[in-house]
Design a protein around this motif. Sequence first.
Motif: not given
Lengths: 176, 176
Positions: A45, A49, A93-94, A97, B21, B25, B28, B44
């Motif tokens: 994750k 990102v 959340e993003l 991260l 990719w 994303l 998520m 993922m």
Amino acid sequence: MLRQSPLAAADRRENDAEHSWHLALMVMTLAEYADEPIDVGHTMKLVVVHDLVEIYAGDTPLYDTAAGESQPEREEAAADRLFGILPGSSGRELRALWDEFEARRTPEARFAKAMDRLQPLLLNWMAKGGTWRTPGVTADDVRARKAVIGEASAPLWDAAKHLIDEGERRGWARSR
Amino acid sequence: MLRQSPLAAADRRENDAEHSWHLALMVMTLAEYADEPIDVGHTMKLVVVHDLVEIYAGDTPLYDTAAGESQPEREEAAADRLFGILPGSSGRELRALWDEFEARRTPEARFAKAMDRLQPLLLNWMAKGGTWRTPGVTADDVRARKAVIGEASAPLWDAAKHLIDEGERRGWARSR
């Protein structure tokens, strides 16, 4: 956002989506070399990102000192703008991260950062120099910027140093 | 491997790294819409490896029936060759992930497949048709190939159907 590293088998530079997918695959296959145990899914994750802020902040070349100075401020503003678009919990959340990746205080963030530094090194190796040939950059500069790999994995940092040493010997990175 | 879908904001087609990719994303951010609980990190992994076999098997256009018939055999041979390159446990792990994705017997594999079908639909929507305009393909053909989204998420399949309906109304997909 177009990155600086050349691709191994193409006449163009890689983009962030390609780079981030490559890191995710490297996390899966290289996790066994982490010095501390890591949660592989969580580390994936982080790498998926980690470069999203470049949508607004642009790519900052690793060996561009001036651009590097303004990078934290530019990327912080980009993060506020970008992650603010998403609904509450997804955006938070993003953002969490991305903050974790940048702070490098968890084993997962350190390993993610190590992949982020190791992958361009492998591309530069395949390209017989690549961004190592940036004017003014020496093999010692490369070593200094890549040392962060050693915060996550002693064996991968050993392998990286070997490639830089050999690259210097072959003249792909300048000695001074 | 270059895929068929056009990119949303570029004059070229997307490649597998970009596609994979993008799926990671989406996993998520859209996992909350899965009908069954899924392990996000594991899902993922499935999307990151799902198209690696195209290195040898090539991309098979979704609306190319003839190529679709030989696809399982070509991809199976590619998987044997590709995952056999890696050392034992790494090769076995990636092969198991690819087999799981293809079989769609776990909630994670069904959700990964749903993302694999939803993402090109979004790109085709942004491109005002894209591969929906393939000669001989109708809106009903698109619905039939995308119905697998409904095996993982009722709300995402509803959203997908809405886009196909609207695309047909606008003439981006033929009615017959």
